[in-house]
Design a protein around this motif. Structure first.
Motif, PDB file in Angstrom:
ATOM      1  N   SER A  16       0.565  -1.193   0.077  1.00  0.00           N
ATOM      2  CA  SER A  16       0.176  -0.225  -0.022  1.00  0.00           C
ATOM      3  C   SER A  16       1.315   1.307   0.281  1.00  0.00           C
ATOM      4  N   THR A  17       0.682   1.839  -0.680  1.00  0.00           N
ATOM      5  CA  THR A  17       1.157   3.512  -0.735  1.00  0.00           C
ATOM      6  C   THR A  17       0.364   4.145   0.015  1.00  0.00           C
ATOM      7  N   ARG A  18      -1.156   4.773  -0.939  1.00  0.00           N
ATOM      8  CA  ARG A  18      -1.958   5.643  -0.456  1.00  0.00           C
ATOM      9  C   ARG A  18      -2.728   5.539   1.312  1.00  0.00           C
ATOM     10  N   THR A  19      -2.986   4.438   1.215  1.00  0.00           N
ATOM     11  CA  THR A  19      -4.126   4.172   2.204  1.00  0.00           C
ATOM     12  C   THR A  19      -2.894   3.988   3.668  1.00  0.00           C
TER      13      THR A  19
HETATM   14  N1   CP Z   1      -5.718   3.543  -3.413  1.00  0.00           N
HETATM   15  C1   CP Z   1      -5.465   2.060  -2.927  1.00  0.00           C
HETATM   16  O1   CP Z   1      -5.532   1.637  -2.298  1.00  0.00           O
HETATM   17  O2   CP Z   1      -3.991   2.719  -2.809  1.00  0.00           O
HETATM   18  P1   CP Z   1      -2.470   2.241  -1.709  1.00  0.00           P
HETATM   19  O3   CP Z   1      -2.599   0.843  -2.463  1.00  0.00           O
HETATM   20  O4   CP Z   1      -1.403   2.327  -2.622  1.00  0.00           O
HETATM   21  O5   CP Z   1      -2.972   2.144  -0.681  1.00  0.00           O
END
Ligand code: CP
Ligand code: NVA
Length: 302
Positions: free
Chosen positions: A51-54
């Motif tokens: 994960s980056t965003r979450t």
């Molecule tokens: N959209 C989302 O959940 O991105 P990550 O996988 O980077 O968390």
């Protein structure tokens, strides 16, 4: 009693609206660093997938609200050595004030929630991605106003993100058309109850042109989700006609917006031209994860 957020169906329409209203307020109040309701609180992030965003938005959200985070990659915890989920949940409940979990089986978050005495929040499973859809809906509301009169199209895999969009359409009452290749549609266990509950049409198609016709919002996601790496080559072939490109976009309303939860694969599910084009709102959508996660934490962590 503690409340969990394991899927959109854990929320009423009023809950969804309240979280989004709070997130919009946080976004407006961005420069205010004096509101710190979670001083002394700590949440755990148990992440079994990348994960980056979450991850980063939950961490930043918790810090901005005055709290702390401990990140638990499963390979570094005793979960990797088969410590039962029930024991893990009971022990972590003695240290922490909430858990955000990203994993494979929905049953894993359910088992943790059943044994934890602290709120458990689904940060993505194979079945659902509820926090993502709250950010997506916030983005649509920001750009288009109320959801109720909009037509949303989903193009591609009937996956975790699609499932949470389906439940959001049934709960909030907006029209949703889905175009998925045969055999890759949403799971009946998600679709059928949503169809019963929905006040507006939720329409499954195989033809992307039909789903996108007259749409206000076009949404897509990767063709192979995390955990489906072995199927990626086969999916590349099957999903080729489901690419969101300028030709498909022309069938939607002239002012339609394009969403993608990211990460995106340019040239696969979406062209670079569309992703970087004027109708794309993907980076506002990504930013809104921070504001929505602040709202979720401020409302759920006691
Ligand atoms: N959209 C989302 O959940 O991105 P990550 O996988 O980077 O968390
Ligand atoms: N459907 C994607 C979403 C990533 C944020 C996956 O599960 O990998």
């Amino acid at each position: 009693m503690k409340k969990d957020l394991l899927g959109i169906n854990d929320l009423t329409k009023e809950d969804m609206k309240a979280i989004i209203a709070r997130a919009i307020a946080f976004k407006k109040d961005k420069g205010n660093t004096s509101y710190r309701p979670l001083v002394g609180k700590t949440i755990g992030l148990i992440f079994e997938k990348a994960s980056t965003r979450t991850r980063v938005s939950f961490e930043a959200a918790m810090f901005q609200l005055g709290g702390n985070v401990t990140f638990l990659s499963t390979r570094d915890t005793q979960l990797a050595r088969q410590e039962p989920l029930a024991d893990t949940a009971r022990v972590l409940s003695r240290y922490l004030d909430g858990l955000v979990v990203r994993t494979f089986a929905q049953e894993t978050v359910e088992e943790l929630a059943n044994h934890a005495t602290i709120p458990v929040i689904n940060g993505l499973t194979d079945l659902y991605h509820p926090c993502q859809i709250l950010s997506d809906v916030m983005t649509v509301i920001e750009k288009k106003g109320a959801m109720e009169d909009l037509k949303v199209a989903w193009v591609g895999d009937g996956n975790n993100v699609a499932h949470s969009w389906i439940e959001a359409a049934a709960t909030l009452g907006f029209s949703l058309s889905l175009a998925c290749p045969g055999g890759y549609g949403p799971q009946p266990e998600v679709l059928e109850p949503a169809l019963k509950k929905a006040q507006k049409p939720i329409l499954p198609f195989e033809d992307p042109a039909k789903a996108v016709e007259g749409a206000d919002v076009i949404n897509t996601d990767v063709w192979a989700s995390m955990g489906q790496e072995d199927e990626a080559a086969e999916r590349q072939k099957v999903f080729r006609p489901y690419q969101v490109n300028s030709e498909l976009l022309r069938l939607a309303k002239g002012d339609a917006i394009v969403l993608h939860c990211l990460p995106a694969h340019r040239g696969e599910e979406i062209t670079a031209e569309v992703l970087e084009g004027p109708q794309s709102v993907v980076f506002d959508q990504a930013e809104n994860k921070l504001h929505v996660h602040k709202a979720i934490l401020a409302m759920m962590i006691k």
